[in-house]
Design a protein around this motif. Structure first.
Motif, PDB file in Angstrom:
ATOM      1  N   PHE A 140       1.237  -8.263 -15.824  1.00  0.00           N
ATOM      2  CA  PHE A 140       2.414  -8.234 -14.968  1.00  0.00           C
ATOM      3  C   PHE A 140       3.649  -7.711 -15.699  1.00  0.00           C
ATOM      4  O   PHE A 140       4.408  -6.919 -15.154  1.00  0.00           O
ATOM      5  N   TRP A 141       3.847  -8.154 -16.924  1.00  0.00           N
ATOM      6  CA  TRP A 141       4.970  -7.650 -17.703  1.00  0.00           C
ATOM      7  C   TRP A 141       4.718  -6.182 -18.053  1.00  0.00           C
ATOM      8  O   TRP A 141       5.648  -5.374 -18.116  1.00  0.00           O
ATOM      9  N   GLY A 142       3.455  -5.834 -18.261  1.00  0.00           N
ATOM     10  CA  GLY A 142       3.095  -4.442 -18.558  1.00  0.00           C
ATOM     11  C   GLY A 142       3.431  -3.494 -17.424  1.00  0.00           C
ATOM     12  O   GLY A 142       3.807  -2.340 -17.654  1.00  0.00           O
ATOM     13  N   ASN A 194      -8.551 -26.556 -27.353  1.00  0.00           N
ATOM     14  CA  ASN A 194      -8.297 -28.001 -27.383  1.00  0.00           C
ATOM     15  C   ASN A 194      -8.842 -28.704 -26.139  1.00  0.00           C
ATOM     16  O   ASN A 194      -9.140 -29.890 -26.171  1.00  0.00           O
ATOM     17  N   ASP A 195      -8.959 -27.967 -25.040  1.00  0.00           N
ATOM     18  CA  ASP A 195      -9.510 -28.537 -23.808  1.00  0.00           C
ATOM     19  C   ASP A 195     -11.034 -28.514 -23.781  1.00  0.00           C
ATOM     20  O   ASP A 195     -11.643 -28.901 -22.795  1.00  0.00           O
ATOM     21  N   GLY A 196     -11.657 -28.004 -24.855  1.00  0.00           N
ATOM     22  CA  GLY A 196     -13.107 -28.058 -24.946  1.00  0.00           C
ATOM     23  C   GLY A 196     -13.819 -26.730 -24.819  1.00  0.00           C
ATOM     24  O   GLY A 196     -15.052 -26.681 -24.920  1.00  0.00           O
ATOM     25  N   ASP A 197     -13.123 -25.657 -24.569  1.00  0.00           N
ATOM     26  CA  ASP A 197     -13.764 -24.342 -24.495  1.00  0.00           C
ATOM     27  C   ASP A 197     -14.124 -23.866 -25.897  1.00  0.00           C
ATOM     28  O   ASP A 197     -13.481 -24.230 -26.881  1.00  0.00           O
ATOM     29  N   THR A 198     -15.156 -23.035 -25.969  1.00  0.00           N
ATOM     30  CA  THR A 198     -15.454 -22.390 -27.247  1.00  0.00           C
ATOM     31  C   THR A 198     -14.433 -21.279 -27.480  1.00  0.00           C
ATOM     32  O   THR A 198     -13.713 -20.877 -26.556  1.00  0.00           O
ATOM     33  N   PHE A 199     -14.373 -20.791 -28.703  1.00  0.00           N
ATOM     34  CA  PHE A 199     -13.435 -19.718 -29.007  1.00  0.00           C
ATOM     35  C   PHE A 199     -13.723 -18.501 -28.132  1.00  0.00           C
ATOM     36  O   PHE A 199     -12.795 -17.890 -27.595  1.00  0.00           O
ATOM     37  N   TYR A 200     -14.994 -18.166 -27.966  1.00  0.00           N
ATOM     38  CA  TYR A 200     -15.344 -16.999 -27.146  1.00  0.00           C
ATOM     39  C   TYR A 200     -14.902 -17.184 -25.700  1.00  0.00           C
ATOM     40  O   TYR A 200     -14.362 -16.271 -25.091  1.00  0.00           O
ATOM     41  N   GLU A 201     -15.141 -18.375 -25.137  1.00  0.00           N
ATOM     42  CA  GLU A 201     -14.727 -18.639 -23.754  1.00  0.00           C
ATOM     43  C   GLU A 201     -13.207 -18.549 -23.613  1.00  0.00           C
ATOM     44  O   GLU A 201     -12.705 -17.952 -22.662  1.00  0.00           O
ATOM     45  N   ALA A 202     -12.498 -19.129 -24.563  1.00  0.00           N
ATOM     46  CA  ALA A 202     -11.037 -19.105 -24.502  1.00  0.00           C
ATOM     47  C   ALA A 202     -10.503 -17.690 -24.695  1.00  0.00           C
ATOM     48  O   ALA A 202      -9.576 -17.268 -24.007  1.00  0.00           O
ATOM     49  N   PHE A 203     -11.114 -16.945 -25.612  1.00  0.00           N
ATOM     50  CA  PHE A 203     -10.647 -15.587 -25.905  1.00  0.00           C
ATOM     51  C   PHE A 203     -10.933 -14.633 -24.747  1.00  0.00           C
ATOM     52  O   PHE A 203     -10.169 -13.715 -24.500  1.00  0.00           O
ATOM     53  N   SER A 204     -12.040 -14.863 -24.044  1.00  0.00           N
ATOM     54  CA  SER A 204     -12.425 -13.945 -22.977  1.00  0.00           C
ATOM     55  C   SER A 204     -11.906 -14.362 -21.599  1.00  0.00           C
ATOM     56  O   SER A 204     -12.156 -13.670 -20.615  1.00  0.00           O
ATOM     57  N   ASP A 205     -11.175 -15.452 -21.508  1.00  0.00           N
ATOM     58  CA  ASP A 205     -10.633 -15.910 -20.233  1.00  0.00           C
ATOM     59  C   ASP A 205      -9.455 -15.013 -19.833  1.00  0.00           C
ATOM     60  O   ASP A 205      -8.434 -14.957 -20.513  1.00  0.00           O
ATOM     61  N   TYR A 206      -9.607 -14.327 -18.717  1.00  0.00           N
ATOM     62  CA  TYR A 206      -8.580 -13.360 -18.311  1.00  0.00           C
ATOM     63  C   TYR A 206      -7.257 -14.036 -17.936  1.00  0.00           C
ATOM     64  O   TYR A 206      -6.208 -13.393 -17.950  1.00  0.00           O
ATOM     65  N   HIS A 207      -7.267 -15.296 -17.607  1.00  0.00           N
ATOM     66  CA  HIS A 207      -6.029 -16.001 -17.272  1.00  0.00           C
ATOM     67  C   HIS A 207      -5.056 -16.023 -18.451  1.00  0.00           C
ATOM     68  O   HIS A 207      -3.844 -16.101 -18.252  1.00  0.00           O
ATOM     69  N   ASN A 208      -5.605 -15.949 -19.657  1.00  0.00           N
ATOM     70  CA  ASN A 208      -4.753 -15.944 -20.846  1.00  0.00           C
ATOM     71  C   ASN A 208      -4.020 -14.620 -21.027  1.00  0.00           C
ATOM     72  O   ASN A 208      -3.132 -14.516 -21.874  1.00  0.00           O
ATOM     73  N   TYR A 209      -4.373 -13.619 -20.257  1.00  0.00           N
ATOM     74  CA  TYR A 209      -3.793 -12.281 -20.433  1.00  0.00           C
ATOM     75  C   TYR A 209      -3.063 -11.766 -19.194  1.00  0.00           C
ATOM     76  O   TYR A 209      -2.650 -10.614 -19.164  1.00  0.00           O
TER      77      TYR A 209
END
Length: 107
Positions: free
Chosen positions: A68-70, A48-63
């Motif tokens: 940390f919980w792991g 929604n902020d303008g990233d492509t699906f690949y950029e959003a999926f590969s962004d390590y901040h999302n994981y």
């Protein structure tokens, strides 16, 4: 030295062990379900902020939460199962036998 335990004491210890394992698996399931949900929300927000699906999926901040919980899950697994996952009694016995054999060959 092994102590002699009554049948009731062994049952109570076994029951506590099963409860501990059950709690670990429930925590693991919660970890997977919630992190999938959160990752999907983060990825959708990036799109929604303008990233492509690949950029959003590969962004390590999302994981990061997975990591940390792991770490906490890994410590709980060690607490629940101990190092027996890697170094159980069979391993110890094999190592003892190996060292004894080595000592016998030296003489």
């Amino acid at each position: 030295m092994e102590t002699n335990r009554t049948q009731e004491q062994r049952f109570i210890l076994a029951k506590k062990r099963v409860e501990k394992i059950s709690k670990f698996y429930k925590h693991l399931a919660t970890y997977v379900i919630i992190n999938i949900f959160l990752s999907a929300i983060f990825i959708a927000g990036d799109i929604n902020d303008g990233d492509t699906f690949y950029e959003a999926f590969s962004d390590y901040h999302n994981y990061k939460i997975w990591l940390f919980w792991g770490i906490g899950i890994a410590f709980q697994a060690l607490n629940t199962f101990g190092l027996s996952l890697f170094m159980n009694k069979d391993w110890e016995e094999r190592k003892i036998q190996k060292f004894m054999d080595e000592q016998n060959n030296i003489r």
